[in-house]
Design an enzyme around this catalytic site. Structure first.
Site, PDB file in Angstrom:
ATOM      1  N   THR A  23      87.334 -25.886 -75.314  1.00 23.10           N
ATOM      2  CA  THR A  23      87.992 -25.177 -74.222  1.00 23.10           C
ATOM      3  C   THR A  23      87.077 -24.109 -73.636  1.00 23.10           C
ATOM      4  O   THR A  23      87.065 -23.885 -72.420  1.00 23.10           O
ATOM      5  CB  THR A  23      89.307 -24.547 -74.710  1.00 23.10           C
ATOM      6  OG1 THR A  23      90.160 -25.582 -75.209  1.00 23.10           O
ATOM      7  CG2 THR A  23      90.014 -23.810 -73.591  1.00 23.10           C
TER       8      THR A  23
ATOM      9  N   HIS B 243      84.874 -25.783 -71.243  1.00 30.05           N
ATOM     10  CA  HIS B 243      85.592 -26.055 -69.993  1.00 30.05           C
ATOM     11  C   HIS B 243      85.719 -24.783 -69.143  1.00 30.05           C
ATOM     12  O   HIS B 243      85.591 -24.832 -67.915  1.00 30.05           O
ATOM     13  CB  HIS B 243      86.984 -26.620 -70.292  1.00 30.05           C
ATOM     14  CG  HIS B 243      86.979 -28.063 -70.715  1.00 30.05           C
ATOM     15  ND1 HIS B 243      86.442 -29.065 -69.939  1.00 30.05           N
ATOM     16  CD2 HIS B 243      87.452 -28.667 -71.836  1.00 30.05           C
ATOM     17  CE1 HIS B 243      86.580 -30.225 -70.564  1.00 30.05           C
ATOM     18  NE2 HIS B 243      87.185 -30.001 -71.707  1.00 30.05           N
TER      19      HIS B 243
END
Length: 336
Positions: A39, A42
């Site tokens: 994450t 990202h």
């Protein structure tokens, strides 16, 4: 204090930022270890929910440095970790045990400044003590393990289910151990790294397959009825689309890997109908931090061997820019 700040997609640097003093009901933690999660990658690439600038870091452990007004039960010096997800506790989702979909959902390191810094402030109700025997490295794994526990609760694996897992990275390795404990019979793991597959075999995979050899080993000749459960832990759309080829009638598919927000795949609605498939998502954590902490504390899941590299905070911007190699599992940052 020193912190990693992502100013905009693909723009990360180490900066001096204000010390985060605790407010009412909060504690400030001096961070020891922080894990780098998919994450976080990202967020760095502008593919997730975060706004900018943001200090990332939602997998972490450390020592309580300062306590805010009204906080009881904790003291400076306590060794702790913390759940990053912050729920309002009052909306319809929170009141029906669906806090990860809270109307006012926030998360340390995702929507609020996180632990890639010398200090981080979190709600006291999100803080959990760790045993003196637990290393800060392992304690920083409780958050990803809580994601796995939530996924397993969602999946409701049946004893004897024949299971196929795509992705043998750090999250895939935690899923492997969890699936073994939950009762999977055959557990086939697919990845592009021979080294990761070797670790998967050591910890419970019954068969491992290199990504480029999947047609040779998982064709209908070998698995005419497909698998009872197929799980993606890669977050790669092309892999996800391919995974449905191996899902048998009445099978359950679990999307565990995080994709970019704008990712798309093609799926046959007729197959979904005719094969009685169940499609399951698994978003972060939902009141599973404490069970995960207990599971790790009792060594039901072993995590030490998954830490393949420890960086300094100053090394993180270059790492984000260059990316990890395919054989690395969990990369953590030593802060203190």
């Amino acid at each position: 204090m020193k912190a990693l700040v992502i100013e905009a997609p693909f723009q990360a640097s180490i900066k001096e930022v204000p010390y985060p003093a605790p407010g009412k009901g909060e504690v400030t933690i001096e961070v020891e270890r922080a894990g780098i999660c998919g994450t976080d990658i990202h967020i760095f690439k502008g593919e997730f929910l975060s706004s900018y600038p943001i200090i990332p870091g939602h997998e972490f452990s450390g020592v309580i440095h300062e306590i805010g007004e009204g906080v009881t039960g904790f003291a400076a010096g306590d060794r702790v970790t913390a759940e990053p997800n912050i729920f309002c506790g009052q909306c319809p989702f929170c009141l029906t045990n669906r806090g990860n979909h809270c109307d006012q959902w926030q998360a340390t390191g995702v929507t609020q400044n996180g632990a890639m810094a010398e200090y981080v402030t979190v709600p006291a109700q999100n803080v959990f003590r760790i045993h003196d025997s637990m290393s800060f490295g392992v304690a920083a794994f409780i958050e990803p393990m809580a994601c796995v526990v939530y996924a397993m609760n969602r999946l409701k694996l049946k004893v004897g289910d024949r299971t196929l897992l795509f992705g043998a990275g750090a999250m895939g390795q935690q899923l492997i151990q969890s699936l073994v404990h939950a009762g999977a019979s055959e557990l086939v793991v697919v990845d592009l790294s021979p080294e990761k597959l070797q670790i998967a075999k050591q910890w419970g995979a019954t068969k491992t397959v290199l990504s480029h050899e999947i047609d040779e080993h998982l064709s209908t000749v070998h698995y005419p009825r497909g698998f009872d459960v197929v799980i993606d832990a890669t977050g790669i759309p092309a892999v996800i689309e391919q995974a449905f080829r191996y899902l048998g009638p009445t099978g359950k598919y679990l999307q565990f890997g995080v994709t970019a927000q704008d990712s798309k795949i093609s799926l046959s609605p007729f197959d979904l109908y005719q094969k009685d498939w169940t499609l399951i998502g698994s978003m972060a954590i939902n009141h599973t931090f404490y069970p995960a902490l207990n599971w790790v504390k009792e060594n039901r899941v072993r995590l030490d061997h998954l830490i393949t590299s420890v960086l300094t905070l100053d090394e993180v911007p270059a790492f984000l820019a260059e990316g990890a190699n395919s054989n690395q599992l969990k990369i953590q940052v030593q802060i203190a």
